[in-house]
Design an enzyme around this catalytic site. Structure first.
Site, PDB file in Angstrom:
ATOM      1  N   PHE A   1      -0.917   0.940  -7.224  1.00 46.14           N
ATOM      2  CA  PHE A   1      -2.402   0.379  -7.007  1.00 46.14           C
ATOM      3  C   PHE A   1      -2.833   0.320  -5.723  1.00 46.14           C
ATOM      4  O   PHE A   1      -3.983   0.655  -5.009  1.00 46.14           O
ATOM      5  CB  PHE A   1      -2.454  -1.083  -7.477  1.00 46.14           C
ATOM      6  CG  PHE A   1      -2.198  -1.255  -9.102  1.00 46.14           C
ATOM      7  CD1 PHE A   1      -2.103  -0.193  -9.761  1.00 46.14           C
ATOM      8  CD2 PHE A   1      -2.110  -2.611  -9.592  1.00 46.14           C
ATOM      9  CE1 PHE A   1      -1.890  -0.366 -11.233  1.00 46.14           C
ATOM     10  CE2 PHE A   1      -1.910  -2.699 -10.898  1.00 46.14           C
ATOM     11  CZ  PHE A   1      -1.982  -1.859 -11.855  1.00 46.14           C
TER      12      PHE A   1
ATOM     13  N   GLU B   1       5.057   2.687  -9.972  1.00 45.14           N
ATOM     14  CA  GLU B   1       6.506   2.643  -9.896  1.00 45.14           C
ATOM     15  C   GLU B   1       6.999   1.361 -10.499  1.00 45.14           C
ATOM     16  O   GLU B   1       8.058   0.924 -10.299  1.00 45.14           O
ATOM     17  CB  GLU B   1       7.018   2.854  -8.405  1.00 45.14           C
ATOM     18  CG  GLU B   1       6.585   4.090  -7.782  1.00 45.14           C
ATOM     19  CD  GLU B   1       6.940   4.095  -6.149  1.00 45.14           C
ATOM     20  OE1 GLU B   1       7.802   3.046  -5.677  1.00 45.14           O
ATOM     21  OE2 GLU B   1       6.685   5.080  -5.629  1.00 45.14           O
TER      22      GLU B   1
ATOM     23  N   ALA C   1       0.856  -1.208   0.131  1.00 45.78           N
ATOM     24  CA  ALA C   1      -0.076   0.088  -0.037  1.00 45.78           C
ATOM     25  C   ALA C   1       0.904   1.253   0.067  1.00 45.78           C
ATOM     26  O   ALA C   1       0.295   2.443   0.055  1.00 45.78           O
ATOM     27  CB  ALA C   1      -0.884  -0.034   1.169  1.00 45.78           C
TER      28      ALA C   1
ATOM     29  N   LYS D   1       2.293 -14.511 -12.466  1.00 51.04           N
ATOM     30  CA  LYS D   1       1.096 -14.159 -12.499  1.00 51.04           C
ATOM     31  C   LYS D   1       0.085 -15.145 -13.183  1.00 51.04           C
ATOM     32  O   LYS D   1      -1.136 -15.026 -12.686  1.00 51.04           O
ATOM     33  CB  LYS D   1       1.009 -12.780 -13.554  1.00 51.04           C
ATOM     34  CG  LYS D   1       1.691 -11.623 -12.734  1.00 51.04           C
ATOM     35  CD  LYS D   1       0.993 -11.211 -11.610  1.00 51.04           C
ATOM     36  CE  LYS D   1       1.558  -9.851 -10.865  1.00 51.04           C
ATOM     37  NZ  LYS D   1       0.866  -9.748  -9.566  1.00 51.04           N
TER      38      LYS D   1
ATOM     39  N   TYR E   1       8.219 -13.445 -14.866  1.00 51.23           N
ATOM     40  CA  TYR E   1       7.339 -12.497 -14.282  1.00 51.23           C
ATOM     41  C   TYR E   1       5.770 -13.211 -14.713  1.00 51.23           C
ATOM     42  O   TYR E   1       4.999 -13.246 -13.883  1.00 51.23           O
ATOM     43  CB  TYR E   1       7.398 -11.056 -14.756  1.00 51.23           C
ATOM     44  CG  TYR E   1       6.106 -10.245 -14.374  1.00 51.23           C
ATOM     45  CD1 TYR E   1       5.968  -9.855 -12.876  1.00 51.23           C
ATOM     46  CD2 TYR E   1       5.182  -9.539 -15.316  1.00 51.23           C
ATOM     47  CE1 TYR E   1       5.082  -9.008 -12.512  1.00 51.23           C
ATOM     48  CE2 TYR E   1       4.207  -8.810 -14.727  1.00 51.23           C
ATOM     49  CZ  TYR E   1       3.965  -8.632 -13.498  1.00 51.23           C
ATOM     50  OH  TYR E   1       2.893  -7.823 -13.030  1.00 51.23           O
TER      51      TYR E   1
ATOM     52  N   PRO F   1      -4.890  -6.372 -14.544  1.00 52.56           N
ATOM     53  CA  PRO F   1      -4.917  -4.855 -15.162  1.00 52.56           C
ATOM     54  C   PRO F   1      -3.724  -5.235 -16.326  1.00 52.56           C
ATOM     55  O   PRO F   1      -2.778  -6.183 -16.161  1.00 52.56           O
ATOM     56  CB  PRO F   1      -4.366  -4.150 -14.142  1.00 52.56           C
ATOM     57  CG  PRO F   1      -4.454  -4.709 -12.789  1.00 52.56           C
ATOM     58  CD  PRO F   1      -4.241  -6.336 -13.187  1.00 52.56           C
TER      59      PRO F   1
ATOM     60  N   ASP G   1       8.153  -7.451   4.780  1.00 52.83           N
ATOM     61  CA  ASP G   1       8.276  -8.075   3.907  1.00 52.83           C
ATOM     62  C   ASP G   1       7.723  -9.282   3.545  1.00 52.83           C
ATOM     63  O   ASP G   1       7.534 -10.246   4.253  1.00 52.83           O
ATOM     64  CB  ASP G   1       9.845  -8.299   3.702  1.00 52.83           C
ATOM     65  CG  ASP G   1      10.426  -8.740   2.286  1.00 52.83           C
ATOM     66  OD1 ASP G   1       9.749  -9.512   1.618  1.00 52.83           O
ATOM     67  OD2 ASP G   1      11.540  -8.271   1.896  1.00 52.83           O
TER      68      ASP G   1
HETATM   69  P1  NDP Z   1       4.347  -0.565  -7.594  1.00 53.02           P
HETATM   70  O1  NDP Z   1       5.890  -0.708  -7.383  1.00 53.02           O
HETATM   71  O2  NDP Z   1       3.898   1.081  -7.399  1.00 53.02           O
HETATM   72  O3  NDP Z   1       3.898  -0.984  -5.902  1.00 53.02           O
HETATM   73  C1  NDP Z   1       4.227  -2.258  -5.699  1.00 53.02           C
HETATM   74  C2  NDP Z   1       3.958  -2.291  -4.209  1.00 53.02           C
HETATM   75  O4  NDP Z   1       4.305  -3.698  -3.701  1.00 53.02           O
HETATM   76  C3  NDP Z   1       4.846  -1.370  -3.157  1.00 53.02           C
HETATM   77  O5  NDP Z   1       3.721  -0.860  -2.106  1.00 53.02           O
HETATM   78  C4  NDP Z   1       5.671  -2.174  -2.575  1.00 53.02           C
HETATM   79  O6  NDP Z   1       6.039  -1.506  -1.301  1.00 53.02           O
HETATM   80  C5  NDP Z   1       5.239  -3.415  -2.412  1.00 53.02           C
HETATM   81  N1  NDP Z   1       6.033  -4.650  -2.468  1.00 53.02           N
HETATM   82  C6  NDP Z   1       7.039  -4.965  -3.163  1.00 53.02           C
HETATM   83  N2  NDP Z   1       7.914  -6.003  -2.835  1.00 53.02           N
HETATM   84  C7  NDP Z   1       7.246  -6.242  -1.678  1.00 53.02           C
HETATM   85  C8  NDP Z   1       7.795  -7.050  -0.705  1.00 53.02           C
HETATM   86  N3  NDP Z   1       8.787  -7.993  -0.900  1.00 53.02           N
HETATM   87  N4  NDP Z   1       7.226  -7.037   0.594  1.00 53.02           N
HETATM   88  C9  NDP Z   1       6.139  -6.194   0.856  1.00 53.02           C
HETATM   89  N5  NDP Z   1       5.623  -5.355  -0.074  1.00 53.02           N
HETATM   90  C10 NDP Z   1       6.329  -5.409  -1.232  1.00 53.02           C
HETATM   91  O7  NDP Z   1       3.817  -1.253  -8.580  1.00 53.02           O
HETATM   92  P2  NDP Z   1       2.003  -1.555  -8.995  1.00 53.02           P
HETATM   93  O8  NDP Z   1       1.102  -0.694  -8.023  1.00 53.02           O
HETATM   94  O9  NDP Z   1       1.993  -1.521 -10.579  1.00 53.02           O
HETATM   95  O10 NDP Z   1       2.108  -2.815  -8.633  1.00 53.02           O
HETATM   96  C11 NDP Z   1       0.921  -3.733  -7.813  1.00 53.02           C
HETATM   97  C12 NDP Z   1       0.835  -5.003  -8.392  1.00 53.02           C
HETATM   98  O11 NDP Z   1       0.114  -5.020  -9.487  1.00 53.02           O
HETATM   99  C13 NDP Z   1       1.953  -5.813  -8.415  1.00 53.02           C
HETATM  100  O12 NDP Z   1       1.489  -7.237  -8.022  1.00 53.02           O
HETATM  101  C14 NDP Z   1       2.358  -5.942 -10.076  1.00 53.02           C
HETATM  102  O13 NDP Z   1       2.684  -7.016 -10.336  1.00 53.02           O
HETATM  103  C15 NDP Z   1       0.722  -5.696 -10.381  1.00 53.02           C
HETATM  104  N6  NDP Z   1       0.512  -5.386 -11.706  1.00 53.02           N
HETATM  105  C16 NDP Z   1       1.083  -3.966 -12.150  1.00 53.02           C
HETATM  106  C17 NDP Z   1       0.839  -3.414 -13.376  1.00 53.02           C
HETATM  107  C18 NDP Z   1       1.401  -2.340 -13.798  1.00 53.02           C
HETATM  108  O14 NDP Z   1       1.483  -2.071 -15.250  1.00 53.02           O
HETATM  109  N7  NDP Z   1       1.713  -1.350 -13.310  1.00 53.02           N
HETATM  110  C19 NDP Z   1      -0.120  -4.212 -14.404  1.00 53.02           C
HETATM  111  C20 NDP Z   1      -0.608  -5.329 -13.791  1.00 53.02           C
HETATM  112  C21 NDP Z   1      -0.245  -5.888 -12.595  1.00 53.02           C
HETATM  113  P3  NDP Z   1       7.398  -1.407  -0.691  1.00 53.02           P
HETATM  114  O15 NDP Z   1       8.261  -1.178  -1.629  1.00 53.02           O
HETATM  115  O16 NDP Z   1       7.216  -0.226   0.526  1.00 53.02           O
HETATM  116  O17 NDP Z   1       7.594  -2.677  -0.023  1.00 53.02           O
HETATM  117  C1  8X3 Z   2       2.181  -5.538 -15.561  1.00 52.34           C
HETATM  118  C2  8X3 Z   2       1.901  -5.288 -16.687  1.00 52.34           C
HETATM  119  O1  8X3 Z   2       2.201  -5.861 -19.129  1.00 52.34           O
HETATM  120  O2  8X3 Z   2       4.021  -4.482 -17.940  1.00 52.34           O
HETATM  121  O3  8X3 Z   2       1.795  -6.581 -15.168  1.00 52.34           O
HETATM  122  O4  8X3 Z   2       3.693  -6.986 -17.589  1.00 52.34           O
HETATM  123  S1  8X3 Z   2       2.970  -5.790 -17.983  1.00 52.34           S
END
Ligand code: NDP
Ligand code: 8X3
Length: 251
Positions: free
Chosen positions: A13, A186, A9, A154, A150, A180, A59
């Site tokens: 997302f 990020e 969080a 998923k 990756y 999505p 983590d």
């Molecule tokens: P961000 O990098 O913005 O957010 C990722 C979040 O995951 C951060 O809050 C981070 O928090 C947390 N996180 C990562 N690794 C760990 C860990 N080891 N332990 C605890 N928390 C962790 O990316 P998104 O918001 O885009 O990604 C969120 C989800 O959506 C992911 O599962 C990603 O695969 C998925 N997704 C993203 C897409 C995109 O295009 N952006 C599309 C489809 C799916 P912190 O670093 O503080 O631990």
């Molecule tokens: C994140 C979307 O297409 O960059 O899951 O892998 S993509």
């Protein structure tokens, strides 16, 4: 007040989902590794929306930390679990791949999701109601070039969502997978290890999804009547058909 537990969080997302549900009157339990961010978000959302915001800094790869952090909640019930924490690390063929990247993605996206779910399931099953929302991806529906590990994580999230849905039917717990396509967060900065220019280039030439779009969909799925469950929902921006075909560029 209803309560939502969101992993990851601190940005993207997860942060947008936290904001959306705080605005809708939910108490929040927010998790991530970056304590400073979680503290800031806690103070902002509790002041703005008058909801209770609890933060847990751990983590998801650390099995013991997951268990201890969740135990620290005591008997508290939760209505919704959003398994969102995840990442991509690297983008290359398998023979050029870095095995540390593979460990990181598998341990976070797959094992981390399992550890958190395992620690929270007893609360959901005891309540005989609740909702798990797993954040999958279009990458869990179609494999794209160099996406190998990756995408595999998923696809695994997709399988686990199906498994959870079967197992939780007797307990009245809904399971929704939201998948999505490309969204500007990020995500690419993490994937390309801080290379800002490369990360920015991923979203040039088209309008990707915004994290708020995913939060709106999560809110919609969570507000349906008790007898209705969206099982699996794939969403993309208007230039993208799936994880392979996008009118915009593909990195
Ligand atoms: P961000 O990098 O913005 O957010 C990722 C979040 O995951 C951060 O809050 C981070 O928090 C947390 N996180 C990562 N690794 C760990 C860990 N080891 N332990 C605890 N928390 C962790 O990316 P998104 O918001 O885009 O990604 C969120 C989800 O959506 C992911 O599962 C990603 O695969 C998925 N997704 C993203 C897409 C995109 O295009 N952006 C599309 C489809 C799916 P912190 O670093 O503080 O631990
Ligand atoms: C994140 C979307 O297409 O960059 O899951 O892998 S993509």
């Amino acid at each position: 007040m209803p309560c939502i537990f969101i992993t990851g969080a601190s940005s993207g997302f997860g942060l947008s989902i936290a904001k959306r549900f705080a605005a809708g009157g939910y108490d929040l339990i927010l998790t991530g590794r970056r304590r400073d961010r979680l503290d800031r978000i806690q103070s902002e959302l509790s002041q703005t929306h008058g909801v209770t915001v609890t933060t847990l800094c751990f983590d998801v790869r650390d099995k013991q930390a997951v268990r201890t952090s969740i135990e620290s909640l005591g008997e508290r019930g939760i209505d919704i679990l959003v398994n969102n924490a995840g990442l991509a690390s690297g983008l290359s063929t398998l023979d050029q791949g870095d095995t540390d990247d593979w460990d990181l993605m598998i341990d976070t996206n797959l094992k981390g999701l399992l550890y958190v779910t395992h620690a929270l399931l007893p609360r959901l099953t005891a309540q005989k109601q609740g909702h798990i929302i797993n954040i999958g991806s279009t990458a869990g529906k179609n494999v794209y070039k160099n996406g190998n590990v990756y995408c595999a994580t998923k696809f695994a999230v997709d399988a686990l969502s199906q498994a959870m849905r079967i197992e939780l039917l007797p307990f009245g717990v809904k399971v929704t997978a939201i998948n999505p396509g490309a969204a500007e967060t990020e995500f690419s900065l993490v994937r390309f290890k801080g290379d800002e220019a490369r990360a920015r280039a991923v979203y040039e030439g088209f309008q990707p999804l915004r994290p708020e779009d995913i939060a709106d969909v999560a809110w919609y799925c969570a507000q349906l009547p008790p007898h209705v469950c969206i099982n699996d929902l794939t969403m993309t921006c208007i230039t993208q058909a799936n994880s392979v075909y996008n009118l915009g560029p593909r990195p």
